[in-house]
Design a protein around this motif. Structure first.
Motif, PDB file in Angstrom:
ATOM      1  N   ALA A 169      39.082  40.139  30.880  1.00 21.29           N
ATOM      2  CA  ALA A 169      38.177  39.025  31.171  1.00 21.29           C
ATOM      3  C   ALA A 169      38.243  38.619  32.637  1.00 21.29           C
ATOM      4  CB  ALA A 169      38.518  37.832  30.283  1.00 21.29           C
ATOM      5  N   ALA A 170      39.454  38.545  33.183  1.00 26.11           N
ATOM      6  CA  ALA A 170      39.618  38.150  34.586  1.00 26.11           C
ATOM      7  C   ALA A 170      39.017  39.189  35.520  1.00 26.11           C
ATOM      8  CB  ALA A 170      41.101  37.947  34.901  1.00 26.11           C
ATOM      9  N   ALA A 186      36.543  41.261  34.825  1.00 26.46           N
ATOM     10  CA  ALA A 186      35.079  41.191  34.707  1.00 26.46           C
ATOM     11  C   ALA A 186      34.524  40.018  35.501  1.00 26.46           C
ATOM     12  CB  ALA A 186      34.682  41.086  33.235  1.00 26.46           C
ATOM     13  N   SER A 187      35.199  38.869  35.440  1.00 25.72           N
ATOM     14  CA  SER A 187      34.754  37.689  36.180  1.00 25.72           C
ATOM     15  C   SER A 187      34.803  37.927  37.681  1.00 25.72           C
ATOM     16  CB  SER A 187      35.635  36.487  35.813  1.00 25.72           C
ATOM     17  OG  SER A 187      35.325  35.371  36.628  1.00 25.72           O
ATOM     18  N   THR A 188      35.911  38.508  38.141  1.00 26.41           N
ATOM     19  CA  THR A 188      36.061  38.774  39.572  1.00 26.41           C
ATOM     20  C   THR A 188      35.048  39.803  40.052  1.00 26.41           C
ATOM     21  OG1 THR A 188      38.426  38.303  39.416  1.00 26.41           O
ATOM     22  CG2 THR A 188      37.678  39.496  41.353  1.00 26.41           C
ATOM     23  N   TRP A 189      34.864  40.860  39.271  1.00 26.31           N
ATOM     24  CA  TRP A 189      33.928  41.923  39.655  1.00 26.31           C
ATOM     25  C   TRP A 189      32.510  41.370  39.766  1.00 26.31           C
ATOM     26  CZ3 TRP A 189      34.065  46.352  41.969  1.00 26.31           C
ATOM     27  CH2 TRP A 189      32.996  47.245  41.853  1.00 26.31           C
ATOM     28  N   LYS A 190      32.142  40.473  38.868  1.00 23.89           N
ATOM     29  CA  LYS A 190      30.817  39.868  38.907  1.00 23.89           C
ATOM     30  C   LYS A 190      30.604  39.107  40.213  1.00 23.89           C
ATOM     31  CE  LYS A 190      27.770  36.660  36.400  1.00 23.89           C
ATOM     32  NZ  LYS A 190      27.649  35.785  35.203  1.00 23.89           N
ATOM     33  N   ILE A 191      31.590  38.336  40.611  1.00 24.69           N
ATOM     34  CA  ILE A 191      31.471  37.553  41.846  1.00 24.69           C
ATOM     35  C   ILE A 191      31.478  38.463  43.069  1.00 24.69           C
ATOM     36  CG2 ILE A 191      32.650  35.837  43.283  1.00 24.69           C
ATOM     37  CD1 ILE A 191      33.540  34.518  40.632  1.00 24.69           C
ATOM     38  N   TYR A 248      37.132  32.709  42.212  1.00 25.82           N
ATOM     39  CA  TYR A 248      36.898  33.886  41.372  1.00 25.82           C
ATOM     40  C   TYR A 248      36.907  33.543  39.870  1.00 25.82           C
ATOM     41  CZ  TYR A 248      37.358  36.717  45.556  1.00 25.82           C
ATOM     42  OH  TYR A 248      37.164  37.272  46.797  1.00 25.82           O
ATOM     43  N   ARG A 249      36.990  32.237  39.569  1.00 25.92           N
ATOM     44  CA  ARG A 249      36.955  31.739  38.182  1.00 25.92           C
ATOM     45  C   ARG A 249      38.064  32.362  37.336  1.00 25.92           C
ATOM     46  NH1 ARG A 249      30.377  32.435  37.854  1.00 25.92           N
ATOM     47  NH2 ARG A 249      29.923  30.942  39.513  1.00 25.92           N
ATOM     48  N   LEU A 250      39.269  32.296  37.870  1.00 25.30           N
ATOM     49  CA  LEU A 250      40.423  32.854  37.186  1.00 25.30           C
ATOM     50  C   LEU A 250      41.348  31.782  36.628  1.00 25.30           C
ATOM     51  CD1 LEU A 250      41.354  35.696  39.703  1.00 25.30           C
ATOM     52  CD2 LEU A 250      39.973  35.854  37.623  1.00 25.30           C
TER      53      LEU A 250
END
Length: 279
Positions: free
Chosen positions: A206-207, A209-214, A276-278
């Motif tokens: 999940a982390a 995927a969130s970072t890659w999106k940003i 990075y929404r982590l």
């Protein structure tokens, strides 16, 4: 008059070696140098990916092979007679959890981003001492100061090269050779396209995927590599350039480093996690 014009052209024209010249920032630098009337030796692992142009000379270089590093520099010097500019730009990246990086993956990143560039810098210094003049630009990254999650080996390799460059700047006083640490922020290239994200574990899925999106969103709005190339042209004409130059969008290149420099480490980590929404 013709002889005077020719003399002035010879003085203005520089001979430059650019690593990683086939795409992205390296290709933009090559194009800018050629447009500025300079002569360029550009490297790639694949010679057929290099441009075909007047005053451009292709050179094979594999940064993972120390023999290739020495041979590429020797070829460029032999053909040029003398190099006025050396730009260490070539590199690669990864996107995976630091916890699961293998020793070989970390070693590969350091070989490409650090050891090979150190070797070329050393060769360039020895070469330029003959005339006690020259410009060496080590293209590191803003990630050396503002690390991107899941790029630990890349961040560390760039930080190591930045620290090594700073050390050499301390030692080179009075040499006549200019050494610059050029740190791009996000620059819109195909860099991400060559990286395959891998979490290695559901724990990080999940982390990651969130970072890659940003990261991908940032890349879409980032300035193009011509911005970095323009900065290179400015450095050529500066007799005493800044030792570290950051290039990128206004927030990343100017505001964010200033804010982070003033923050304690705990707050910096908190800010980057939120970015990075982590958290």
């Amino acid at each position: 008059m013709d002889l005077l014009f020719s003399f002035r052209q010879d003085r203005l024209m520089k001979r430059a070696l650019v690593t990683g010249a086939s795409s992205g920032i390296g290709r933009a630098i090559v194009d800018a140098l050629l447009a500025g009337g300079h002569e360029v030796w550009g490297t790639s692992r694949h010679l057929d990916h290099l441009p075909v142009a007047d005053r451009f000379h292709p050179v094979h270089l594999d940064l993972e092979d120390n023999i290739s590093v020495d041979a590429a520099f020797a070829q460029s010097c032999s053909e040029a007679g003398h190099l006025d500019i050396v730009i260490n730009n070539a590199g690669s990246g990864h996107f995976s959890a630091a916890e699961f990086l293998s020793a070989s993956e970390i070693t590969q990143q350091f070989q490409i981003l650090f050891f090979s560039h150190v070797r070329i810098t050393q060769l360039a210094l020895a070469h330029m001492r003959v005339n006690q003049a020259g410009l060496i630009v080590n293209v590191t990254s803003l990630a050396s100061r503002l690390p991107v999650p899941f790029m630990a080996a890349y961040n560390a390799g760039k930080a190591a090269m930045a620290a090594f460059t700073l050390s050499m700047q301390l030692e080179l006083s009075g040499s006549g050779i200019r050494l610059v640490d050029l740190q791009p922020a996000d620059i819109s290239t195909d860099f991400n396209a060559a990286i395959q994200p891998s979490a290695h574990s559901d724990r990080y899925a999940a982390a990651l995927a969130s970072t890659w999106k940003i990261v991908c969103q940032n890349m879409k709005i980032a300035p193009g590599p011509a911005l970095v190339a323009h900065q290179i042209l400015k450095l050529i004409d500066q007799p005493n350039p800044a030792p570290r130059v950051t290039v990128g969008g206004t927030f990343q290149a100017k505001i964010a480093p200033l804010i982070v420099r003033l923050l304690p480490q705990r707050v910096k980590i908190w800010g980057l996690k939120n970015y990075y929404r982590l958290s």
